[in-house]
Scaffold this active site. Structure first.
Site, PDB file in Angstrom:
ATOM      1  N   LEU A 148      43.488  33.052   7.697  1.00  0.00           N
ATOM      2  CA  LEU A 148      42.731  34.091   7.984  1.00  0.00           C
ATOM      3  C   LEU A 148      41.245  33.737   7.868  1.00  0.00           C
ATOM      4  O   LEU A 148      40.490  34.136   8.631  1.00  0.00           O
ATOM      5  CB  LEU A 148      43.318  35.386   7.020  1.00  0.00           C
ATOM      6  CG  LEU A 148      42.473  36.528   7.114  1.00  0.00           C
ATOM      7  CD1 LEU A 148      42.595  37.233   8.399  1.00  0.00           C
ATOM      8  CD2 LEU A 148      42.999  37.501   5.971  1.00  0.00           C
TER       9      LEU A 148
ATOM     10  N   ASN B 288      32.445  32.848   8.609  1.00  0.00           N
ATOM     11  CA  ASN B 288      31.704  34.028   8.504  1.00  0.00           C
ATOM     12  C   ASN B 288      32.647  35.150   8.050  1.00  0.00           C
ATOM     13  O   ASN B 288      32.332  36.419   8.383  1.00  0.00           O
ATOM     14  CB  ASN B 288      31.034  34.472   9.840  1.00  0.00           C
ATOM     15  CG  ASN B 288      29.786  33.290  10.020  1.00  0.00           C
ATOM     16  OD1 ASN B 288      29.212  32.970   8.924  1.00  0.00           O
ATOM     17  ND2 ASN B 288      29.752  33.018  11.273  1.00  0.00           N
TER      18      ASN B 288
ATOM     19  N   GLY C 297      35.032  35.896   4.970  1.00  0.00           N
ATOM     20  CA  GLY C 297      35.669  35.659   3.788  1.00  0.00           C
ATOM     21  C   GLY C 297      36.407  37.202   3.532  1.00  0.00           C
ATOM     22  O   GLY C 297      37.339  37.484   3.836  1.00  0.00           O
TER      23      GLY C 297
ATOM     24  N   ARG D  18      46.280  20.058 -35.666  1.00  0.00           N
ATOM     25  CA  ARG D  18      45.018  19.420 -35.695  1.00  0.00           C
ATOM     26  C   ARG D  18      44.345  19.950 -37.068  1.00  0.00           C
ATOM     27  O   ARG D  18      44.111  21.133 -37.404  1.00  0.00           O
ATOM     28  CB  ARG D  18      44.047  19.839 -34.493  1.00  0.00           C
ATOM     29  CG  ARG D  18      42.469  19.589 -34.879  1.00  0.00           C
ATOM     30  CD  ARG D  18      41.979  18.162 -34.619  1.00  0.00           C
ATOM     31  NE  ARG D  18      40.736  17.762 -34.546  1.00  0.00           N
ATOM     32  CZ  ARG D  18      40.246  16.536 -34.538  1.00  0.00           C
ATOM     33  NH1 ARG D  18      41.087  15.496 -34.862  1.00  0.00           N
ATOM     34  NH2 ARG D  18      39.164  16.547 -34.623  1.00  0.00           N
TER      35      ARG D  18
ATOM     36  N   ILE E 110      39.516  25.709 -28.191  1.00  0.00           N
ATOM     37  CA  ILE E 110      40.084  25.270 -29.353  1.00  0.00           C
ATOM     38  C   ILE E 110      40.520  23.786 -29.527  1.00  0.00           C
ATOM     39  O   ILE E 110      40.448  23.236 -30.449  1.00  0.00           O
ATOM     40  CB  ILE E 110      41.703  26.120 -29.230  1.00  0.00           C
ATOM     41  CG1 ILE E 110      41.543  27.436 -29.546  1.00  0.00           C
ATOM     42  CG2 ILE E 110      42.716  25.531 -30.159  1.00  0.00           C
ATOM     43  CD1 ILE E 110      42.619  28.561 -29.109  1.00  0.00           C
TER      44      ILE E 110
ATOM     45  N   GLU F 124      43.327  35.135  -2.807  1.00  0.00           N
ATOM     46  CA  GLU F 124      44.126  36.516  -2.172  1.00  0.00           C
ATOM     47  C   GLU F 124      43.021  37.607  -2.577  1.00  0.00           C
ATOM     48  O   GLU F 124      43.515  38.971  -3.073  1.00  0.00           O
ATOM     49  CB  GLU F 124      45.327  36.751  -3.309  1.00  0.00           C
ATOM     50  CG  GLU F 124      46.679  36.227  -2.599  1.00  0.00           C
ATOM     51  CD  GLU F 124      46.786  34.772  -2.389  1.00  0.00           C
ATOM     52  OE1 GLU F 124      45.754  33.992  -2.434  1.00  0.00           O
ATOM     53  OE2 GLU F 124      47.994  34.178  -2.458  1.00  0.00           O
TER      54      GLU F 124
ATOM     55  N   GLU G 128      36.132  41.143  -7.231  1.00  0.00           N
ATOM     56  CA  GLU G 128      35.101  42.493  -6.821  1.00  0.00           C
ATOM     57  C   GLU G 128      35.963  43.156  -5.608  1.00  0.00           C
ATOM     58  O   GLU G 128      35.844  44.595  -5.594  1.00  0.00           O
ATOM     59  CB  GLU G 128      33.929  41.855  -6.332  1.00  0.00           C
ATOM     60  CG  GLU G 128      33.053  41.400  -7.494  1.00  0.00           C
ATOM     61  CD  GLU G 128      33.319  39.980  -7.988  1.00  0.00           C
ATOM     62  OE1 GLU G 128      33.855  39.243  -7.422  1.00  0.00           O
ATOM     63  OE2 GLU G 128      32.828  39.556  -8.928  1.00  0.00           O
TER      64      GLU G 128
END
Ligand SMILES: Cc1cc2nc3c(=O)[nH]c(=O)nc-3n(C[C@H](O)[C@H](O)[C@H](O)COP(=O)(O)OP(=O)(O)OC[C@H]3O[C@@H](n4cnc5c(N)ncnc54)[C@H](O)[C@@H]3O)c2cc1C
Length: 378
Positions: free
Chosen positions: A125, A129, A131, A267, A336, A362, A366
């Site tokens: 798809l 120009n 997206g 740790r 971590i 997908e 926004e």
């Protein structure tokens, strides 16, 4: 209310978890290093009936619905998001338009071999120009007798350079805007169809390519459904793929969390496990909470979808929540692990690089928020 997975779904989860651990985990590092998708997994999974668990049994699918697809994607993504992405495109996005709108002949010719893993599919798809504004595509397909002559290009296409077929959005009538978009199936090897690999920050084991079509001849028999309705077909597939995409985010988040929990117990600094510091234990508590929320949001939406609901608001909601949670969780896992997570051989840096993509594919976060706000009447 019933919060239990069915026995069938639980058995499938165990089977796919075993497959992911025994068949996928051992090849992840090499595939990532080679920046190559291990294509043999398509046929291996196809033979076992794991490739399209959500598809109807009459075509060779697992008949386990969207919940089944999500279980497959979640379990594979715990092991490697890159490898999962190509398999996920095969099990939904690229083949769903044919399953939903193709003729019986097309289903037998294209969907059945895809379910078996004999043929690999891509979904085309996006263009340079077009997206987020996907209706702005410029790739054209002009009729010439019994053929379409296709000209244009697509970018960022998952499975692009390894596919046998691509489900392609093309303009058959420029004057009609998005109503002039149709969906056709283009075969690899068609004269005028070429691909080139695109390199990326993460998802190195996923094949991603630019597709170029120069006077490429495609039989008119490869039109899916009706001319001018292709944009709807592509968006429908995207909406459903947002659900399985959320399963991918969940799987990666779980892997990052589990590794972090283990590390926090092992740790030691200042004479005690780092997990005994509240700064670390609170991070883990939040990570676990977000995973729990993402899980139940996801499986409720998958369940709704299986009841025949379109989930136009719920699918983008779960995609926003789970992708943003996975990005946060991958970053916390990195904090971590600190230096140990930053090393090239650590899966933590891979989770960190891979998770960032979830905001983009997908439809960006926004764009999901735009869709949700429209569903809210805004
Ligand atoms: C690794 C990878 C794999 C992919 N696989 C496929 C595939 O298999 N098939 C396929 O067709 N495509 C694929 N894509 C393309 C993907 O779907 C697009 O990248 C995505 O839709 C965003 O488009 P864009 O990158 O052009 O960003 P743009 O649309 O240029 O967006 C740029 C920024 O502007 C924001 N923005 C744009 N419009 C609005 C708006 N109206 N309101 C608010 N913010 C807005 C966006 O959220 C983003 O932050 C893939 C992409 C990647 C990176």
């Amino acid at each position: 209310m019933d919060f239990e997975f069915s026995e069938e779904h639980s058995m499938f989860r165990q089977a796919i978890r075993d497959f992911a651990e025994n068949e996928v985990a051992p090849i992840v590092d090499q595939a990532e290093e080679d920046e190559a998708c291990p294509t043999e997994l398509f046929s291996k999974m196809g033979k076992l009936g794991y490739l399209c668990p959500g598809y109807p049994t009459e075509y060779g699918g697992g008949g386990l619905g969207e919940i089944g697809t999500c279980i497959m994607v979640e379990e594979l993504a715990r092991v490697c998001s890159g490898i999962t992405s190509g398999l996920m495109v095969q099990s939904g996005l690229s083949t769903l338009p044919i399953l939903a709108h193709g003729s019986e002949e097309q289903k037998q010719k294209f969907v059945v071999p895809a379910i078996k893993g004999d043929k690999i599919f891509a979904y085309g798809l996006t263009e340079a120009n077009a997206g987020s504004d996907a209706a702005a595509i410029e790739t054209t397909a002009k009729k010439d007798g019994n053929y379409y002559i296709v000209n244009g290009s697509k970018i960022y296409i998952t499975n692009g350079q390894i596919c046998d077929f691509v489900t392609l959005a093309v303009l058959t009538d420029r004057s009609q805007g998005s109503r002039g978009i149709s969906t056709i199936i283009v075969e690899k090897g068609a004269p005028g169809f070429s691909t080139s690999k695109m390199r990326k920050l993460g998802h190195h084991s996923a094949a991603t390519a630019e597709l170029v079509f120069e006077d490429c001849r495609v039989p008119c028999d490869n039109l899916i459904g009706e001319e001018g309705r292709g944009f709807r077909y592509m968006l429908e597939a995207l909406n459903s793929a947002r659900i399985s995409h959320s399963a991918r985010s969940l799987g990666l988040a779980e892997a990052a969390f589990e590794a972090s929990l283990k590390y926090a117990k092992e740790r030691k600094q200042f004479g005690q496990p780092i997990g005994s510091f509240q700064a670390i234990s609170f991070k883990l508590a939040r990570m676990a909470t977000e995973i729990e929320a993402a899980k139940w949001l996801l499986y409720r939406v998958a369940w709704l979808y299986d009841q025949g609901e379109e989930c136009r608001k719920e699918a983008p909601m779960t995609k926003v929540f789970s992708s943003e949670a996975a990005i946060r969780i991958a970053e916390e896992a990195m904090r971590i692990h600190a230096g140990a997570g930053y090393l090239a051989e650590s899966p933590i840096q891979r989770y960190f690089r891979d998770a960032i993509l979830y905001h983009i594919t997908e439809g960006t976060t926004e764009v999901q928020e735009l869709i949700i706000s429209r569903q809210l009447g805004l």
